[in-house]
Design a protein around this motif. Sequence first.
Motif, PDB file in Angstrom:
ATOM      1  N   GLN A  23      41.198  36.411  66.351  1.00 49.73           N
ATOM      2  CA  GLN A  23      40.306  35.280  66.627  1.00 49.73           C
ATOM      3  C   GLN A  23      38.860  35.543  66.226  1.00 49.73           C
ATOM      4  OE1 GLN A  23      41.914  32.390  67.776  1.00 49.73           O
ATOM      5  NE2 GLN A  23      43.478  33.838  67.110  1.00 49.73           N
ATOM      6  N   LEU A  25      37.032  38.591  67.230  1.00 50.36           N
ATOM      7  CA  LEU A  25      36.337  39.583  68.054  1.00 50.36           C
ATOM      8  C   LEU A  25      36.295  40.926  67.320  1.00 50.36           C
ATOM      9  CD1 LEU A  25      35.033  40.520  70.703  1.00 50.36           C
ATOM     10  CD2 LEU A  25      37.335  40.860  71.638  1.00 50.36           C
ATOM     11  N   GLU A  91      23.153  39.950  71.908  1.00 48.61           N
ATOM     12  CA  GLU A  91      23.978  39.445  70.802  1.00 48.61           C
ATOM     13  C   GLU A  91      24.717  40.567  70.064  1.00 48.61           C
ATOM     14  OE1 GLU A  91      20.031  40.563  69.091  1.00 48.61           O
ATOM     15  OE2 GLU A  91      20.706  39.532  70.916  1.00 48.61           O
ATOM     16  N   GLU A  94      29.557  43.507  72.988  1.00 47.53           N
ATOM     17  CA  GLU A  94      30.810  42.823  73.329  1.00 47.53           C
ATOM     18  C   GLU A  94      31.114  43.167  74.797  1.00 47.53           C
ATOM     19  OE1 GLU A  94      29.946  43.725  69.540  1.00 47.53           O
ATOM     20  OE2 GLU A  94      31.322  45.232  70.396  1.00 47.53           O
ATOM     21  N   TYR A 133      27.535  33.827  78.649  1.00 49.82           N
ATOM     22  CA  TYR A 133      28.947  33.852  78.247  1.00 49.82           C
ATOM     23  C   TYR A 133      29.482  35.275  78.394  1.00 49.82           C
ATOM     24  CZ  TYR A 133      27.157  35.966  73.975  1.00 49.82           C
ATOM     25  OH  TYR A 133      26.516  36.805  73.090  1.00 49.82           O
ATOM     26  N   ASP A 135      32.153  37.851  76.530  1.00 49.09           N
ATOM     27  CA  ASP A 135      32.833  37.957  75.236  1.00 49.09           C
ATOM     28  C   ASP A 135      34.351  38.008  75.396  1.00 49.09           C
ATOM     29  OD1 ASP A 135      30.602  38.407  73.097  1.00 49.09           O
ATOM     30  OD2 ASP A 135      30.035  39.641  74.816  1.00 49.09           O
ATOM     31  N   VAL A 159      37.018  28.686  77.590  1.00 50.44           N
ATOM     32  CA  VAL A 159      36.669  28.966  76.196  1.00 50.44           C
ATOM     33  C   VAL A 159      36.033  27.725  75.575  1.00 50.44           C
ATOM     34  CG1 VAL A 159      37.587  29.465  73.891  1.00 50.44           C
ATOM     35  CG2 VAL A 159      38.436  30.751  75.853  1.00 50.44           C
ATOM     36  N   GLY A 162      32.537  27.252  76.402  1.00 46.05           N
ATOM     37  CA  GLY A 162      31.608  28.285  75.935  1.00 46.05           C
ATOM     38  C   GLY A 162      31.292  29.354  76.963  1.00 46.05           C
ATOM     39  N   LYS A 163      32.003  29.357  78.083  1.00 44.73           N
ATOM     40  CA  LYS A 163      31.723  30.361  79.121  1.00 44.73           C
ATOM     41  C   LYS A 163      32.373  31.704  78.799  1.00 44.73           C
ATOM     42  CE  LYS A 163      30.794  26.920  82.624  1.00 44.73           C
ATOM     43  NZ  LYS A 163      31.266  26.152  83.766  1.00 44.73           N
ATOM     44  N   ARG A 165      34.467  33.743  75.383  1.00 47.09           N
ATOM     45  CA  ARG A 165      34.729  33.622  73.937  1.00 47.09           C
ATOM     46  C   ARG A 165      36.160  33.996  73.567  1.00 47.09           C
ATOM     47  NH1 ARG A 165      29.064  35.221  70.823  1.00 47.09           N
ATOM     48  NH2 ARG A 165      28.001  33.296  71.472  1.00 47.09           N
ATOM     49  N   TYR A 166      36.677  35.019  74.218  1.00 46.71           N
ATOM     50  CA  TYR A 166      38.027  35.483  73.898  1.00 46.71           C
ATOM     51  C   TYR A 166      38.747  35.802  75.204  1.00 46.71           C
ATOM     52  CZ  TYR A 166      35.759  36.067  69.386  1.00 46.71           C
ATOM     53  OH  TYR A 166      35.044  35.841  68.235  1.00 46.71           O
ATOM     54  N   SER A 187      43.389  37.936  72.537  1.00 45.55           N
ATOM     55  CA  SER A 187      42.716  38.843  71.602  1.00 45.55           C
ATOM     56  C   SER A 187      43.003  40.308  71.906  1.00 45.55           C
ATOM     57  CB  SER A 187      41.201  38.599  71.618  1.00 45.55           C
ATOM     58  OG  SER A 187      40.921  37.341  71.027  1.00 45.55           O
TER      59      SER A 187
END
Length: 352
Positions: A23, A25, A91, A94, A133, A135, A159, A162-163, A165-166, A187
């Motif tokens: 996906q 990650l 950013e 992870e 969020y 990850d 997901v 947006g809270k 990601r994977y 993931s």
Amino acid sequence: MKSGRKLAMAEQFEMPRVKLGTQGLEVSKLGYGCMGLSGNYNNPVPDEEGIAVIKEAFSKGITFFDTSNLYGVNYANEYLVGKALKQLPREKIELATKFGVAGITPTEVIVKGSPEYARSCCEDSLKRLDVDYIDLYYIHRIDKTVPIEATMGELKKLVNEGKIRYIGLSEASPDTIRRAHAVHPISALQIEYSLWTRDIEEDIIPVCRELGIGIVPYSPIGRGFFAGKAIVEKVHPNSALENHPRFTGENFDKNKAIYFRIEKLAKKHGCTPAQLAISWVLHQGDDVVPIPGTTKIKNLHENIGSVKVKFTKDDLKEISDAVPVNEVAGIKTPTEALESFTWRYANTPLPK
């Protein structure tokens, strides 16, 4: 390789990066498990010490940090990781956390997987970590009373909002993995995997590879066993290992022979036993990302050094053969209650 203890140093080198799942990650090839900073194997460390370890890991190329709402008294570990993140570029991190284990006693493990519980835990973790969020959000243990489709349906919504990601699973059975993945791609699967815990090789790893799911081994040093401290000294009096079946009584006496074999092989390869144990896990595939934890920067550097230890196919066979799994004495978990929530028992009912 005869490069001696140089491997124990974490001198500057490029930490490899790998993909977990299909996906998108991407994480550092070695992660860092934050649990021990808040106790369990030792006394909790002061926040400033824990933050220093996390920042040092990041400075050496580790960007994949693993926590849970279960770790530490009153969610201490998530709060600690949140504080550390404030001093790092979010950013470039992870961040993984987990939900699902609502309580543990010596005789009982309370696991909850209802959609409402999943959402409330996620929102609470976002607040404690003080992030927008997460990850990678794992189901920490599988609720055997709730269809996995119901839990996954709520995570899929999170997901979309947006809270998170994977999505990841921990200690899930092959059937649960397949059914969860059909709702929303998984993931990563976090699961115990080390030289002396290899029960996932026949049933779990092939399913993950078929579906394109990354594997995140926890306890890659065998809960510290292959670091050797418990062999030459004694486990910490506040450690969960004090009553662990593999670290006590006759079992421990039998298991010591395994450690000394690994110690001998580590000398041959010019590394420490802990580095040999982690490197063996790292060599199991490009989709395998172990998350050893430690409270000491010296040990962190040693763990990072394991990424540079290289083995041939023959080396790997020799190392595997030195730890025959049928010779390992004792169950892999601290209690029978926890054992009942490992992957072999993690099926859920079908949706109605």
